[in-house]
Write an enzyme that holds these catalytic residues in place. Structure first.
Site, short mmCIF file in Angstrom:
data_model
loop_
_atom_site.label_atom_id
_atom_site.label_comp_id
_atom_site.label_asym_id
_atom_site.label_seq_id
_atom_site.Cartn_x
_atom_site.Cartn_y
_atom_site.Cartn_z
N GLY A 179 -40.71 -32.29 7.58
CA GLY A 179 -39.42 -31.79 7.12
C GLY A 179 -38.31 -32.82 7.32
O GLY A 179 -38.59 -34.00 7.52
N ASP A 180 -37.07 -32.35 7.28
CA ASP A 180 -35.91 -33.24 7.36
C ASP A 180 -35.92 -34.13 8.61
O ASP A 180 -35.58 -35.31 8.53
CB ASP A 180 -34.61 -32.42 7.34
CG ASP A 180 -34.22 -32.02 5.92
OD1 ASP A 180 -34.81 -32.57 4.96
OD2 ASP A 180 -33.34 -31.16 5.77
N ARG A 195 -36.86 -20.35 9.49
CA ARG A 195 -35.81 -20.99 10.30
C ARG A 195 -34.44 -20.52 9.83
O ARG A 195 -34.22 -19.33 9.69
CB ARG A 195 -35.94 -22.52 10.25
CG ARG A 195 -37.09 -22.99 11.15
CD ARG A 195 -36.77 -24.34 11.75
NE ARG A 195 -37.18 -25.40 10.83
CZ ARG A 195 -37.30 -26.67 11.18
NH1 ARG A 195 -37.04 -27.05 12.40
NH2 ARG A 195 -37.69 -27.57 10.29
N ASP A 220 -40.75 -23.34 5.05
CA ASP A 220 -39.40 -22.77 4.98
C ASP A 220 -38.65 -23.05 3.67
O ASP A 220 -37.64 -22.42 3.41
CB ASP A 220 -38.55 -23.30 6.14
CG ASP A 220 -39.20 -23.04 7.50
OD1 ASP A 220 -39.87 -21.99 7.62
OD2 ASP A 220 -39.05 -23.87 8.40
N GLY A 252 -43.30 -28.94 12.10
CA GLY A 252 -44.12 -27.73 11.95
C GLY A 252 -45.22 -27.93 10.92
O GLY A 252 -45.01 -28.59 9.92
N THR A 295 -43.29 -28.00 4.58
CA THR A 295 -42.74 -26.94 5.43
C THR A 295 -42.83 -25.61 4.70
O THR A 295 -42.62 -25.57 3.49
CB THR A 295 -41.27 -27.21 5.83
OG1 THR A 295 -40.73 -26.01 6.40
CG2 THR A 295 -40.40 -27.59 4.66
N ARG A 349 -44.05 -32.79 17.94
CA ARG A 349 -42.67 -33.24 17.93
C ARG A 349 -42.60 -34.36 18.96
O ARG A 349 -43.39 -34.39 19.90
CB ARG A 349 -41.74 -32.07 18.23
CG ARG A 349 -41.85 -31.02 17.12
CD ARG A 349 -40.65 -30.10 17.00
NE ARG A 349 -40.59 -29.51 15.67
CZ ARG A 349 -41.21 -28.38 15.30
NH1 ARG A 349 -41.96 -27.72 16.15
NH2 ARG A 349 -41.08 -27.92 14.07
N ASP A 407 -36.77 -25.40 3.10
CA ASP A 407 -35.40 -25.77 3.45
C ASP A 407 -35.15 -27.27 3.34
O ASP A 407 -34.48 -27.86 4.19
CB ASP A 407 -35.06 -25.27 4.87
CG ASP A 407 -36.00 -25.85 5.92
OD1 ASP A 407 -37.03 -26.45 5.56
OD2 ASP A 407 -35.70 -25.70 7.12
N ALA A 462 -55.19 -36.26 -0.79
CA ALA A 462 -54.74 -36.96 -2.01
C ALA A 462 -54.21 -38.35 -1.66
O ALA A 462 -54.47 -39.31 -2.40
CB ALA A 462 -53.66 -36.13 -2.71
N GLY A 480 -40.33 -5.37 -3.10
CA GLY A 480 -39.44 -4.27 -3.46
C GLY A 480 -38.75 -3.67 -2.25
O GLY A 480 -38.67 -2.45 -2.09
N ARG A 485 -47.79 -19.27 9.09
CA ARG A 485 -47.95 -20.72 9.07
C ARG A 485 -49.40 -21.13 8.81
O ARG A 485 -49.67 -22.32 8.59
CB ARG A 485 -47.48 -21.31 10.41
CG ARG A 485 -45.97 -21.34 10.55
CD ARG A 485 -45.41 -22.74 10.34
NE ARG A 485 -45.74 -23.60 11.46
CZ ARG A 485 -44.98 -23.79 12.53
NH1 ARG A 485 -43.81 -23.18 12.63
NH2 ARG A 485 -45.36 -24.59 13.48
#
Ligand code: ADP
Length: 320
Positions: free
Chosen positions: A102-103, A171, A127, A11, A125, A72, A129, A22, A185, A253
């Site tokens: 990501g992972d 996710r 997320d 993603g 990501t 992907r 996560d 960079a 709040g 995103r």
């Protein structure tokens, strides 16, 4: 290492361009050549590889998305796919790669390292996560976007004296929901890590709050729980209070990255290029306990993380 490649995978997230920039500029500064690999591992296998120089990344730090595009790639999860990926690298003279993702993308990066291509991962990501790091590229922009959107829903929710269920991304992780819950709040925050599915509790709270004179009731729901629309229908039926679901979606995103995402992504991108220049491989750059560090990929993938207890406690203390 003389020539490095950079790719974005999985993603997309705001700040990825700052990281690419960079990587490119740091590598060039260190006397390395840089190639951009388009569309993640899919583009690697398709040999969609372009030369990059300092100018290729001019005017990108402020842009959301990823200039290298992302994808992907099923084929890369197979051994043959990974071997072909390593061969493509060798064919193009690429002896090191920075993988921003990501992972899942890091699992692929680990495989490339094992096949002799020096590989460094950068956590990209919205997320948050990724277990080894307290910060991921894109999270800050995404929570700010979600926070602003929720403020807007709250205005109209108050005017119409409605209950609102607002679903944010993340996710299976509740970080965006938790941060927005605190920042906006919200009356209730539903996190995949904590929610026990007790809708009657929510219903009772909504009815009590209405009796106390509250004009709205905002429930932030996490993507990992989902079903906001059906939840709204059931809550409306049980409370007699008009209840609407808003799923914020992919707006989270995109957009121009926040200052924090630009700065942290720049530091991480520079670090990744430095690690490759030093001949390091199979590492993930992370931000942990206030410092930029790096971890072995397999070690990082085996780490576990949960939402910080202190943040969760604060969110519980402040809802009324
Ligand atoms: P993310 O990187 O955001 O977690 P995905 O899980 O979709 O996103 O992974 C992105 C890509 O990384 C996949 O499409 C695939 O090409 C590659 N990938 C995922 N898992 C593996 C794996 N176990 N081995 C090799 N490559 C993988």
């Amino acid at each position: 290492v003389r020539t490095i490649g950079v790719l974005t995978s999985g993603g997309d997230a705001p700040g990825m361009n700052a990281a690419i920039r960079a990587v490119v500029r740091t590598a060039i500064n260190k006397g390395l050549k840089v190639k951009g690999i388009m569309r993640g591992y899919a583009g690697l296998l398709q040999e969609e590889i372009v030369d990059m120089d300092s100018v290729s990344v001019a005017d990108t730090i402020n842009r959301g998305g990823t200039i290298l595009y992302t994808a992907r790639c099923e084929e890369f999860t197979t051994e043959e796919g990974q071997k072909r990926g390593a061969e493509v690298c060798k064919k193009h003279g690429i002896d090191g790669i920075v993988v921003i993702g990501g992972d899942g993308s890091f699992r692929g990066a680990g495989k490339l390292s094992a096949l002799g291509i020096n590989t460094i991962g950068l956590p990209g990501t919205i997320d948050l996560d990724i277990a080894c790091t307290d910060y991921t590229i894109g999270f800050d922009t995404a929570v700010n976007t979600a926070m602003e959107a929720i403020d807007k829903v709250r205005d109209t929710s108050t005017s119409h004296e409605r209950c609102s269920i607002i679903e944010v991304m993340g996710r299976n992780a509740g970080y965006i929901a938790l941060w927005c819950g605190i920042a906006n709040g919200a009356e209730d925050i539903l996190l995949p890590e904590r929610y026990d599915g007790n809708e009657q509790y929510l219903i009772n709270r909504i009815i009590e709050n209405r009796k106390r004179g509250k004009k709205h009731h905002i429930i932030i729901n996490a993507e990992g729980i989902g079903h906001s629309t059906s939840m709204a229908r059931r809550i409306e039926a049980a409370t007699g209070i008009e209840t609407r679901a808003t799923i914020i979606g992919h707006i989270q995103r995109g957009g121009t990255p926040t200052c924090k995402d630009r700065v942290y992504a720049s530091i991480m991108g520079a670090r990744a290029a430095e690690l490759l220049a030093e001949g390091k491989s199979n590492r993930i750059v992370a931000y942990k306990d206030g410092k930029f560090v790096d971890f072995d990929i397999q070690e990082a993938l085996n780490m576990k993380k949960d939402i910080p207890e202190e943040q969760y406690e604060v969110s519980k203390l402040l809802v009324r």
